[in-house]
Design a protein around this motif. Structure first.
Motif, mmCIF file in Angstrom:
data_model
loop_
_atom_site.group_PDB
_atom_site.id
_atom_site.type_symbol
_atom_site.label_atom_id
_atom_site.label_comp_id
_atom_site.label_asym_id
_atom_site.label_seq_id
_atom_site.Cartn_x
_atom_site.Cartn_y
_atom_site.Cartn_z
ATOM 1 N N SER A 145 84.142 52.561 92.939
ATOM 2 C CA SER A 145 84.408 51.358 92.166
ATOM 3 C C SER A 145 84.129 50.102 92.980
ATOM 4 C CB SER A 145 85.868 51.366 91.702
ATOM 5 O OG SER A 145 86.064 50.397 90.710
ATOM 6 N N TRP A 146 83.700 49.073 92.261
ATOM 7 C CA TRP A 146 83.344 47.793 92.867
ATOM 8 C C TRP A 146 83.917 46.718 91.963
ATOM 9 C CZ3 TRP A 146 77.460 46.257 93.180
ATOM 10 C CH2 TRP A 146 77.324 45.017 93.820
ATOM 11 N N ASN A 147 84.875 45.937 92.472
ATOM 12 C CA ASN A 147 85.481 44.874 91.683
ATOM 13 C C ASN A 147 84.670 43.597 91.891
ATOM 14 O OD1 ASN A 147 87.140 42.579 90.915
ATOM 15 N ND2 ASN A 147 88.806 44.051 90.689
ATOM 16 N N LEU A 148 84.014 43.131 90.836
ATOM 17 C CA LEU A 148 83.109 41.992 90.960
ATOM 18 C C LEU A 148 83.834 40.652 91.040
ATOM 19 C CD1 LEU A 148 80.294 43.140 88.530
ATOM 20 C CD2 LEU A 148 80.368 43.322 91.011
ATOM 21 N N SER A 149 85.115 40.633 90.711
ATOM 22 C CA SER A 149 85.873 39.382 90.821
ATOM 23 C C SER A 149 86.441 39.194 92.220
ATOM 24 C CB SER A 149 87.004 39.348 89.793
ATOM 25 O OG SER A 149 86.460 39.202 88.505
ATOM 26 N N THR A 150 87.064 40.249 92.752
ATOM 27 C CA THR A 150 87.661 40.148 94.084
ATOM 28 C C THR A 150 86.654 40.499 95.176
ATOM 29 O OG1 THR A 150 88.380 42.453 94.140
ATOM 30 C CG2 THR A 150 89.905 40.842 93.161
ATOM 31 N N ASP B 132 83.949 49.147 83.819
ATOM 32 C CA ASP B 132 85.206 49.723 83.355
ATOM 33 C C ASP B 132 85.718 48.706 82.333
ATOM 34 O OD1 ASP B 132 87.798 50.558 82.917
ATOM 35 O OD2 ASP B 132 88.498 49.988 84.913
ATOM 36 N N TYR B 133 85.541 49.004 81.055
ATOM 37 C CA TYR B 133 85.870 48.026 80.001
ATOM 38 C C TYR B 133 87.342 47.621 80.022
ATOM 39 C CZ TYR B 133 81.265 48.512 77.752
ATOM 40 O OH TYR B 133 79.922 48.495 77.465
ATOM 41 N N ALA B 134 88.224 48.489 80.479
ATOM 42 C CA ALA B 134 89.653 48.149 80.513
ATOM 43 C C ALA B 134 89.932 47.026 81.508
ATOM 44 C CB ALA B 134 90.478 49.375 80.856
ATOM 45 N N SER B 135 89.318 47.083 82.678
ATOM 46 C CA SER B 135 89.578 46.066 83.708
ATOM 47 C C SER B 135 88.773 44.790 83.477
ATOM 48 C CB SER B 135 89.257 46.607 85.097
ATOM 49 O OG SER B 135 87.856 46.569 85.325
ATOM 50 N N LYS B 136 87.619 44.923 82.812
ATOM 51 C CA LYS B 136 86.688 43.807 82.537
ATOM 52 C C LYS B 136 86.037 43.234 83.797
ATOM 53 C CE LYS B 136 89.193 42.305 78.410
ATOM 54 N NZ LYS B 136 90.302 43.247 78.489
ATOM 55 N N LYS B 137 86.411 43.730 84.973
ATOM 56 C CA LYS B 137 85.907 43.146 86.219
ATOM 57 C C LYS B 137 85.349 44.176 87.178
ATOM 58 C CE LYS B 137 89.124 39.379 85.911
ATOM 59 N NZ LYS B 137 90.516 39.136 85.846
ATOM 60 N N ALA B 138 85.687 45.443 86.993
ATOM 61 C CA ALA B 138 85.234 46.482 87.921
ATOM 62 C C ALA B 138 84.068 47.244 87.313
ATOM 63 C CB ALA B 138 86.373 47.443 88.240
ATOM 64 N N ILE B 139 83.156 47.663 88.178
ATOM 65 C CA ILE B 139 82.065 48.528 87.760
ATOM 66 C C ILE B 139 82.098 49.777 88.627
ATOM 67 C CG2 ILE B 139 80.555 46.736 86.807
ATOM 68 C CD1 ILE B 139 79.052 46.676 89.454
ATOM 69 N N ASP B 140 81.644 50.876 88.064
ATOM 70 C CA ASP B 140 81.596 52.143 88.775
ATOM 71 C C ASP B 140 80.157 52.618 88.825
ATOM 72 O OD1 ASP B 140 84.447 52.378 88.999
ATOM 73 O OD2 ASP B 140 84.502 53.009 86.900
ATOM 74 N N LEU B 141 79.777 53.236 89.922
ATOM 75 C CA LEU B 141 78.469 53.847 90.005
ATOM 76 C C LEU B 141 78.430 54.978 88.977
ATOM 77 C CD1 LEU B 141 75.736 54.128 91.521
ATOM 78 C CD2 LEU B 141 76.879 55.859 92.931
ATOM 79 N N SER B 142 77.572 54.843 87.969
ATOM 80 C CA SER B 142 77.491 55.900 86.955
ATOM 81 C C SER B 142 76.332 56.839 87.238
ATOM 82 C CB SER B 142 77.357 55.305 85.551
ATOM 83 O OG SER B 142 76.102 54.686 85.382
ATOM 84 N N GLY B 143 75.415 56.423 88.101
ATOM 85 C CA GLY B 143 74.317 57.306 88.459
ATOM 86 C C GLY B 143 73.326 56.640 89.385
ATOM 87 N N SER B 144 72.569 57.474 90.083
ATOM 88 C CA SER B 144 71.478 57.004 90.930
ATOM 89 C C SER B 144 70.483 58.144 91.013
ATOM 90 C CB SER B 144 71.985 56.605 92.314
ATOM 91 O OG SER B 144 72.540 57.720 92.980
ATOM 92 N N GLY B 145 69.254 57.826 91.393
ATOM 93 C CA GLY B 145 68.271 58.892 91.448
ATOM 94 C C GLY B 145 67.004 58.505 92.168
ATOM 95 N N SER B 146 66.091 59.467 92.220
ATOM 96 C CA SER B 146 64.815 59.265 92.896
ATOM 97 C C SER B 146 63.640 59.490 91.949
ATOM 98 C CB SER B 146 64.716 60.199 94.103
ATOM 99 O OG SER B 146 64.864 61.545 93.689
ATOM 100 N N ARG C 1 77.785 52.503 79.351
ATOM 101 C CA ARG C 1 78.446 51.257 79.006
ATOM 102 C C ARG C 1 77.645 50.125 79.632
ATOM 103 N NH1 ARG C 1 83.043 52.133 82.326
ATOM 104 N NH2 ARG C 1 81.928 53.996 82.946
ATOM 105 N N GLY C 2 77.941 48.900 79.248
ATOM 106 C CA GLY C 2 77.254 47.754 79.831
ATOM 107 C C GLY C 2 77.446 47.707 81.333
ATOM 108 N N GLY C 3 76.498 47.078 82.001
ATOM 109 C CA GLY C 3 76.600 46.965 83.447
ATOM 110 C C GLY C 3 75.306 46.477 84.059
ATOM 111 N N PHE C 4 75.097 46.842 85.308
ATOM 112 C CA PHE C 4 73.945 46.374 86.061
ATOM 113 C C PHE C 4 73.232 47.541 86.729
ATOM 114 C CE2 PHE C 4 77.021 42.893 86.045
ATOM 115 C CZ PHE C 4 76.234 41.835 85.607
#
Length: 118
Positions: A5-10, A39-53, A67-70
């Protein structure tokens, strides 16, 4: 990969994003994309949902189920003689369905995008 998890606000967990960014930018690493979903509940944290090659299609196949994200992705361009790596940041905003981005999260996205530019 375990969920990180990565909190984009803090900015707690910035290292999670930095590690994937560095890996994708590196010529000596196979990872070429990563996606962080809100994480829609927190509105500020994002989780790595996947990565690849895999290729860009693998990236988009993953993203469209999230879900929405970056997401951050590396794309190779050019021909046999001259290969260049290009990079892009995707802000994913699902407009409908079960992953539809809540309005309060959408409002935070422009502010949170700054975390990816540093």
């Amino acid at each position: 990969n375990n969920i990180m998890s990565w909190n984009l606000s803090t900015r707690s967990g910035d290292n999670v994003g930095q590690e994937h960014y560095d890996a994708i930018r590196s010529d000596s690493n196979e990872e070429n994309w990563a996606f962080f979903a809100y994480d829609y509940a927190s509105k500020k944290a994002i989780d790595l949902s996947g990565s690849g090659s895999g290729d860009i299609n693998e990236f988009f196949d993953h993203v469209k189920e999230q879900r929405g994200g970056f997401g951050f992705c590396r794309v190779e361009t050019g021909d046999e003689e001259s290969r260049r790596a290009k990079f892009f940041l995707l802000a994913w905003v699902p407009e409908s369905g079960s992953n539809k981005l809540p309005i309060m999260v959408k409002g935070n996205m422009s502010v949170h995008k700054a975390a990816f530019k540093e």
